[in-house]
Design an enzyme around this catalytic site. Structure first.
Site, PDB file in Angstrom:
ATOM      1  N   SER A  25      34.169   7.842 -19.573  1.00 26.02           N
ATOM      2  CA  SER A  25      34.368   8.421 -20.899  1.00 26.02           C
ATOM      3  C   SER A  25      33.608   9.740 -20.999  1.00 26.02           C
ATOM      4  O   SER A  25      32.724  10.026 -20.214  1.00 26.02           O
ATOM      5  CB  SER A  25      33.854   7.457 -21.973  1.00 26.02           C
ATOM      6  OG  SER A  25      34.402   6.163 -21.790  1.00 26.02           O
ATOM      7  N   SER A  83      33.485  14.180 -22.163  1.00 29.14           N
ATOM      8  CA  SER A  83      34.213  15.447 -22.027  1.00 29.14           C
ATOM      9  C   SER A  83      34.520  15.815 -20.584  1.00 29.14           C
ATOM     10  O   SER A  83      35.546  16.442 -20.304  1.00 29.14           O
ATOM     11  CB  SER A  83      33.408  16.573 -22.691  1.00 29.14           C
ATOM     12  OG  SER A  83      32.121  16.693 -22.092  1.00 29.14           O
ATOM     13  N   THR A  84      33.659  15.448 -19.644  1.00 32.36           N
ATOM     14  CA  THR A  84      33.897  15.805 -18.240  1.00 32.36           C
ATOM     15  C   THR A  84      35.053  15.016 -17.648  1.00 32.36           C
ATOM     16  O   THR A  84      35.685  15.458 -16.688  1.00 32.36           O
ATOM     17  CB  THR A  84      32.625  15.564 -17.409  1.00 32.36           C
ATOM     18  OG1 THR A  84      31.504  16.128 -18.090  1.00 32.36           O
ATOM     19  CG2 THR A  84      32.744  16.208 -16.043  1.00 32.36           C
ATOM     20  N   GLY A 109      31.024  10.532 -16.183  1.00 37.30           N
ATOM     21  CA  GLY A 109      30.071  11.598 -16.445  1.00 37.30           C
ATOM     22  C   GLY A 109      28.670  11.020 -16.529  1.00 37.30           C
ATOM     23  O   GLY A 109      28.436   9.839 -16.263  1.00 37.30           O
ATOM     24  N   GLY A 158      25.509   6.909 -21.974  1.00 34.60           N
ATOM     25  CA  GLY A 158      25.610   6.257 -23.265  1.00 34.60           C
ATOM     26  C   GLY A 158      25.436   7.184 -24.443  1.00 34.60           C
ATOM     27  O   GLY A 158      25.349   6.717 -25.582  1.00 34.60           O
ATOM     28  N   GLU A 168      30.887   1.106 -19.381  1.00 34.88           N
ATOM     29  CA  GLU A 168      30.710   2.023 -18.255  1.00 34.88           C
ATOM     30  C   GLU A 168      29.949   1.348 -17.121  1.00 34.88           C
ATOM     31  O   GLU A 168      30.284   1.507 -15.952  1.00 34.88           O
ATOM     32  CB  GLU A 168      29.973   3.282 -18.719  1.00 34.88           C
ATOM     33  CG  GLU A 168      30.834   4.188 -19.590  1.00 34.88           C
ATOM     34  CD  GLU A 168      30.059   5.336 -20.207  1.00 34.88           C
ATOM     35  OE1 GLU A 168      30.695   6.326 -20.608  1.00 34.88           O
ATOM     36  OE2 GLU A 168      28.817   5.244 -20.298  1.00 34.88           O
ATOM     37  N   LYS A 199      22.742  18.848 -15.969  1.00 32.03           N
ATOM     38  CA  LYS A 199      22.473  17.408 -16.075  1.00 32.03           C
ATOM     39  C   LYS A 199      21.575  16.898 -14.943  1.00 32.03           C
ATOM     40  O   LYS A 199      21.100  15.774 -14.990  1.00 32.03           O
ATOM     41  CB  LYS A 199      23.799  16.623 -16.078  1.00 32.03           C
ATOM     42  CG  LYS A 199      24.736  16.997 -17.224  1.00 32.03           C
ATOM     43  CD  LYS A 199      24.131  16.698 -18.575  1.00 32.03           C
ATOM     44  CE  LYS A 199      25.041  17.111 -19.721  1.00 32.03           C
ATOM     45  NZ  LYS A 199      26.277  16.350 -19.784  1.00 32.03           N
TER      46      LYS A 199
END
Length: 241
Positions: free
Chosen positions: A30, A32-33, A87, A100, A108, A126
């Site tokens: 889940s 945006s990436t 991600g 999370g 996940e 990141k």
């Protein structure tokens, strides 16, 4: 935008290397990436006529899979996945990560545990020397609603730091996970953490805790894109190829 280019570059590099004829069932994360990653997966699947089944980690991932014309599966059907791609909010040099930020850490982690290989895609920001250096919002912890006050109190007692209930932005009240639970964010001092495995075990043993957003040494490989579109690939030395 540079950040979007970084995410898209990382996603494309990961998918191009990992999705091929020998991969049949994958976990789809889940965030945006993952949006450009699923788009790339769909392109490869349709171009090469691959028989690929995608297991989602959230309602968002489920809709993303279906909207891109990919086959949908579930953990109820498949408990052994060839690969999981997701991600991360932060990844440290020991390949531990925090997930999370979007509230999907339980599903996940379930998907990641079922995968032979778990890979992450993210922008280069990141990557950090230790968890909590760049991601300062805390470690997400999913808890059953009736126990959240007890759980908050017990975590602060055992591990210190501060635990806050994650509140919604569009409406009053706590954020609810796909499982209907609350999320606590545990804010900690990175300099006081010695062993993340022990921390995760301590958190999991607190009554009321469903799952944590701590993924301890689970990553096989990370793909980190930068603002120029270049991708740095980091492989966990503790995991065999």
């Amino acid at each position: 935008m540079p950040v979007n280019l970084a995410k898209e570059s990382a996603a494309n590099a990961a998918v191009d290397e990992q999705i091929h004829n020998n991969i049949h069932i994958i976990g789809v994360g889940s965030g945006s990436t993952i949006v450009p990653a699923v788009k790339r997966i769909a392109e490869i699947v349709h171009k090469n006529n691959l028989d690929l089944i995608c297991v989602p980690t959230s309602l968002q991932a489920r809709e993303l899979i279906l909207s891109n014309g990919l086959k949908l599966g579930s953990l109820a059907e498949y408990q052994e996945l060839d690969l999981a791609i997701d991600g991360a909010d932060e990844v440290d040099e020991q390949f531990n990560c925090i997930k999370g930020g979007g509230g999907c850490q339980t599903q996940e982690k379930l998907v990641a545990v079922c995968a032979k290989r778990f890979i992450v895609v993210a922008d280069e920001k990141k990557w950090s020397p230790c968890l909590g250096t760049k991601w300062t919002k805390g470690i997400p912890i999913e808890v059953i609603p009736i126990a959240y006050k007890l759980t908050k109190k017990e975590i602060e007692k055992q591990l210190g730091g501060e635990v806050v209930v994650r509140e919604g932005t569009e409406k009053l009240g706590p954020v609810l996970t796909d499982q209907g639970n609350f999320i606590l964010d545990w804010k900690f001092d990175p300099l006081k953490i010695v062993n993340w495995f022990d921390v995760n075990r301590t958190l999991k043993l607190v009554p009321g805790v469903v799952e944590t957003g701590l993924f301890v040494n689970m990553i096989y490989k990370g793909y980190f894109g930068n603002s120029d579109g270049k991708v740095e690939i980091r492989t966990n030395p503790t995991m065999s190829s």
